[in-house]
Design an enzyme around this catalytic site. Structure first.
Site, PDB file in Angstrom:
ATOM      1  N   ASP A  31       0.975  -1.066  -0.118  1.00 46.02           N
ATOM      2  CA  ASP A  31       0.039   0.062  -0.091  1.00 46.02           C
ATOM      3  C   ASP A  31       0.986   1.266   0.136  1.00 46.02           C
ATOM      4  O   ASP A  31       1.765   1.302   0.822  1.00 46.02           O
ATOM      5  CB  ASP A  31      -0.896   0.075   1.333  1.00 46.02           C
ATOM      6  N   ILE A  32       0.791   2.165  -0.786  1.00 45.57           N
ATOM      7  CA  ILE A  32       1.207   3.570  -0.962  1.00 45.57           C
ATOM      8  C   ILE A  32       1.171   4.423   0.518  1.00 45.57           C
ATOM      9  O   ILE A  32       2.372   5.079   0.767  1.00 45.57           O
ATOM     10  CB  ILE A  32       0.614   4.345  -2.190  1.00 45.57           C
ATOM     11  N   ASN A  87     -12.653  -3.444   2.662  1.00 41.10           N
ATOM     12  CA  ASN A  87     -13.673  -1.810   2.790  1.00 41.10           C
ATOM     13  C   ASN A  87     -14.677  -2.027   1.577  1.00 41.10           C
ATOM     14  O   ASN A  87     -14.115  -2.136   0.406  1.00 41.10           O
ATOM     15  CB  ASN A  87     -12.720  -0.607   2.737  1.00 41.10           C
ATOM     16  N   GLY A  93     -15.577   2.578   3.851  1.00 38.12           N
ATOM     17  CA  GLY A  93     -14.354   3.346   3.657  1.00 38.12           C
ATOM     18  C   GLY A  93     -13.775   2.958   2.501  1.00 38.12           C
ATOM     19  O   GLY A  93     -12.298   3.396   2.394  1.00 38.12           O
ATOM     20  N   GLN A  94     -14.429   2.561   1.549  1.00 40.32           N
ATOM     21  CA  GLN A  94     -13.718   2.120   0.257  1.00 40.32           C
ATOM     22  C   GLN A  94     -13.245   3.489  -0.572  1.00 40.32           C
ATOM     23  O   GLN A  94     -14.052   4.259  -0.664  1.00 40.32           O
ATOM     24  CB  GLN A  94     -14.435   1.176  -0.597  1.00 40.32           C
ATOM     25  N   HIS A 100     -10.361  -5.318  -3.063  1.00 40.14           N
ATOM     26  CA  HIS A 100      -8.718  -5.624  -2.625  1.00 40.14           C
ATOM     27  C   HIS A 100      -8.960  -6.074  -1.233  1.00 40.14           C
ATOM     28  O   HIS A 100      -9.854  -5.718  -0.465  1.00 40.14           O
ATOM     29  CB  HIS A 100      -7.933  -4.279  -2.623  1.00 40.14           C
ATOM     30  N   HIS A 102      -6.884  -6.000   2.073  1.00 39.14           N
ATOM     31  CA  HIS A 102      -5.641  -5.349   2.839  1.00 39.14           C
ATOM     32  C   HIS A 102      -4.995  -6.375   3.750  1.00 39.14           C
ATOM     33  O   HIS A 102      -5.907  -6.984   4.437  1.00 39.14           O
ATOM     34  CB  HIS A 102      -6.294  -4.040   3.971  1.00 39.14           C
TER      35      HIS A 102
HETATM   36  P1  5GP Z   1      -9.661   1.310   0.354  1.00 38.09           P
HETATM   37  O1  5GP Z   1      -9.689   2.838   1.234  1.00 38.09           O
HETATM   38  O2  5GP Z   1     -10.252   1.356  -0.910  1.00 38.09           O
HETATM   39  O3  5GP Z   1      -9.967   0.285   1.130  1.00 38.09           O
HETATM   40  O4  5GP Z   1      -8.189   1.264  -0.045  1.00 38.09           O
HETATM   41  C1  5GP Z   1      -7.261   1.812  -1.111  1.00 38.09           C
HETATM   42  C2  5GP Z   1      -5.919   1.539  -0.806  1.00 38.09           C
HETATM   43  O5  5GP Z   1      -5.248   1.955  -1.906  1.00 38.09           O
HETATM   44  C3  5GP Z   1      -5.538   2.640   0.286  1.00 38.09           C
HETATM   45  O6  5GP Z   1      -4.996   2.250   1.537  1.00 38.09           O
HETATM   46  C4  5GP Z   1      -4.479   3.528  -0.435  1.00 38.09           C
HETATM   47  O7  5GP Z   1      -3.207   4.014   0.222  1.00 38.09           O
HETATM   48  C5  5GP Z   1      -4.057   2.699  -1.527  1.00 38.09           C
HETATM   49  N1  5GP Z   1      -3.738   3.248  -2.903  1.00 38.09           N
HETATM   50  C6  5GP Z   1      -4.232   4.164  -3.400  1.00 38.09           C
HETATM   51  N2  5GP Z   1      -3.772   4.567  -4.431  1.00 38.09           N
HETATM   52  C7  5GP Z   1      -2.409   3.729  -4.596  1.00 38.09           C
HETATM   53  C8  5GP Z   1      -1.466   3.749  -5.481  1.00 38.09           C
HETATM   54  O8  5GP Z   1      -1.352   4.134  -6.553  1.00 38.09           O
HETATM   55  N3  5GP Z   1      -0.600   2.554  -5.391  1.00 38.09           N
HETATM   56  C9  5GP Z   1      -0.493   1.813  -4.221  1.00 38.09           C
HETATM   57  N4  5GP Z   1       0.428   1.045  -4.208  1.00 38.09           N
HETATM   58  N5  5GP Z   1      -1.682   2.034  -3.198  1.00 38.09           N
HETATM   59  C10 5GP Z   1      -2.757   2.907  -3.578  1.00 38.09           C
END
Ligand code: 5GP
Length: 114
Positions: A31-32, A87, A93-94, A100, A102
């Protein structure tokens, strides 16, 4: 077909990511914005926008992801445990609409989550 997200660009290697695992069905990368010492995202290559869109025909794919998530967690040395999070939607919180998992670990997790 879901609308392509930034994760499709990672699958296509159009943007860089630190990839931990990849096969014909899925890919796992850091994750970034890590929320724990280990924070890996495991995604199917199939464009499923969220858990809401998972169908009966995705059963073996989803099972594959759960098995691979365990292998990835163990390879990261998470002997004390880990947490899987999916999420879903606004209340979940998506933020990225490509399903995906986590994989979080390397510190004790709190409950309930925020
Ligand atoms: P969500 O909030 O949808 O459950 O999680 C999305 C996740 O994707 C977040 O934790 C966010 O930090 C990660 N993320 C968003 N953009 C990028 C990206 O360009 N590269 C990577 N490696 N992670 C990303």
């Amino acid at each position: 077909m879901a609308i392509s997200t930034i994760f499709q660009k990672i699958i296509n290697k159009e943007i860089p990511a630190n990839i931990h695992y990849e096969d014909e069905l899925c890919i796992a990368f850091d994750d970034i914005r890590p929320q724990a010492p280990v924070h890996i995202l495991l995604i199917p290559k199939k464009e499923i926008s969220s858990h809401r869109e998972v169908g009966e025909d995705d059963q073996s794919l989803m099972g594959h992801l759960i098995v691979k998530a365990k292998e990835i967690a163990l390879k990261q040395g998470l002997k004390e445990g880990w947490r899987l999070v999916v999420n879903t939607g606004n209340d979940g919180g998506q933020t990225v609409y490509h399903i995906h998992i986590h994989i979080l670990g390397g510190r004790p997790m709190k409950w309930p989550p925020g």
